[in-house]
Design a protein around this motif. Structure first.
Motif, PDB file in Angstrom:
ATOM      1  N   VAL A 332      24.166  12.655  23.825  1.00  0.00           N
ATOM      2  CA  VAL A 332      24.239  12.805  22.489  1.00  0.00           C
ATOM      3  C   VAL A 332      23.532  11.503  21.622  1.00  0.00           C
ATOM      4  N   ILE A 333      24.125  10.105  22.328  1.00  0.00           N
ATOM      5  CA  ILE A 333      23.182   9.460  22.411  1.00  0.00           C
ATOM      6  C   ILE A 333      22.003   8.685  22.691  1.00  0.00           C
ATOM      7  N   ASP A 334      21.101   9.686  23.165  1.00  0.00           N
ATOM      8  CA  ASP A 334      20.128   9.582  24.096  1.00  0.00           C
ATOM      9  C   ASP A 334      19.455  10.617  23.075  1.00  0.00           C
ATOM     10  N   GLN A 335      20.053  11.724  22.961  1.00  0.00           N
ATOM     11  CA  GLN A 335      19.237  12.980  22.368  1.00  0.00           C
ATOM     12  C   GLN A 335      18.254  11.911  20.886  1.00  0.00           C
ATOM     13  N   ALA A 336      19.562  11.010  20.672  1.00  0.00           N
ATOM     14  CA  ALA A 336      19.373  10.567  19.637  1.00  0.00           C
ATOM     15  C   ALA A 336      18.553   9.708  18.873  1.00  0.00           C
ATOM     16  N   LYS A 337      17.914   9.318  20.210  1.00  0.00           N
ATOM     17  CA  LYS A 337      17.453   7.710  20.648  1.00  0.00           C
ATOM     18  C   LYS A 337      15.359   8.183  19.901  1.00  0.00           C
ATOM     19  N   ASP A 338      14.857   8.951  20.446  1.00  0.00           N
ATOM     20  CA  ASP A 338      13.943   9.890  19.352  1.00  0.00           C
ATOM     21  C   ASP A 338      13.933   9.786  18.404  1.00  0.00           C
ATOM     22  N   LEU A 339      14.991  10.917  17.999  1.00  0.00           N
ATOM     23  CA  LEU A 339      14.935   9.735  15.997  1.00  0.00           C
ATOM     24  C   LEU A 339      14.776   8.637  15.161  1.00  0.00           C
TER      25      LEU A 339
END
Length: 344
Positions: A332-339
């Motif tokens: 989840v954290i990896d997915q949020a990094k782009d944001l």
């Protein structure tokens, strides 16, 4: 020959050797009677965060033992990280510094934003005045898509300030994970010009604090000029009956987990904290004073009269939100990094 008292002798020795005087057995009230409190605010002077901070100051002074002077000081920058870093490393840890931080401090740490040089779990959390629920609102007269499902088929233009802002992050995450077709126009200096652009028909909507509508534009709701599509809170918000939470729009467990992570900032909301390692008696006094201030009938009436929300949570609740955010699934954290524009 005059004989110095023990207290006088101790004072004289301290002065001679340029050492601090120890106030033995000093109560919290006695400490705050002789000290002021610097109150740092993560928003710019004159902004919504600054105004909220200044409105609570008289009630903090009233309820802190010793009734110290509380001096508001704006400390914006780096998406709230400037204040968070200052409170972690520079601010005195004796109970004379408190802050109204921005709500994404734990999320920024979790995604390893380079500007976040602190451990959010170690702050002394006093509590939160209310969640900051960002709501996606569109202008009914000009918006081509009238429902959330319509927005998956039709382009809707929304205004934003910058990539680090919820005005950008929220429509981006729904585009990426829920299939909406928001066209995001950045460059607005704040939410106020975004609202003006909505009225003029230059854009269709925005994702930002619900209070930004409820306070200055109650007629938008009364006259049904806007539609509220979803909000980012983790808890059901009674001020928006019938409006779904963003997490309720998830269609898979993976989507919901990501949306809960992003929405944790809304849960912290208008969060108040002090540095780590504040003496236990002063930390306890500050926490109690904050709780008494936000529940003060005069404060609640003051806020209600201005259509400002008060739904307080205590420091323990804030600690739980932070702990849950920092322990989020690494995927989840990896997915949020782009944001948050974070790269390895």
């Amino acid at each position: 020959m005059r004989i110095l008292s023990l207290a006088g002798a101790a004072m004289a020795v301290a002065i001679v050797f340029n050492a601090p005087v120890c106030f033995a057995q000093e109560t919290v009230a006695e400490f705050y009677k002789r000290n002021k409190i610097d109150f740092y605010i993560a928003g710019a002077a004159g902004g919504a965060l600054d105004l909220h901070g200044r409105m609570i100051v008289p009630y903090l002074t009233k309820h802190i033992p010793g009734n110290p002077t509380v001096l508001p000081k704006a400390l914006p920058g780096a998406g709230g990280a400037k204040l968070a870093n200052f409170m972690y490393t520079v601010a005195p840890k004796d109970g004379t510094a408190i802050a109204n931080a921005l709500p994404y401090i734990a999320v920024m740490q979790a995604v390893k934003a380079p500007e976040a040089q602190y451990d959010a779990a170690r702050y002394t959390y006093l509590g939160s005045i209310a969640p900051i629920n960002s709501v996606m609102a569109t202008w009914n007269a000009t918006t081509p898509a009238k429902t959330f499902e319509d927005m998956k088929k039709t382009e809707v233009i929304v205004g934003a300030t910058a990539r680090s802002s919820v005005t950008y992050i929220i429509p981006t995450i729904t585009n990426q994970h829920l299939g909406t077709k928001y066209k995001i126009v950045t460059g607005y200096t704040s939410t106020a010009p975004i609202m003006v652009a909505m009225e003029r028909g230059e854009i269709h909507g925005r994702a930002a604090d619900f209070e930004g509508i409820l306070g200055p534009h109650p007629d938008w709701l009364e006259k049904k000029l806007v539609t509220l599509h979803f909000y980012t809170g983790l808890e059901v918000d009674p001020s928006m009956p019938g409006v779904p939470r963003l997490i309720d729009l998830a269609t898979t467990a993976e989507q919901r987990e990501l949306l809960e992570f992003i929405s944790s900032g809304s849960a912290l909301g208008r969060v108040y904290l002090a540095p780590p390692d504040v003496p236990k008696d002063r930390a306890a006094a500050l926490k109690k004073a904050f709780w008494d201030a936000v529940n003060d009938p005069d404060y609640k009436k003051f806020m209600t009269d201005r259509r400002l929300l008060v739904n307080p949570k205590d420091g323990a609740a804030m600690e739980a939100v932070v702990a849950r955010t920092l322990a989020a699934n690494p995927k989840v954290i990896d997915q949020a990094k782009d944001l948050f524009a974070v790269s390895e």
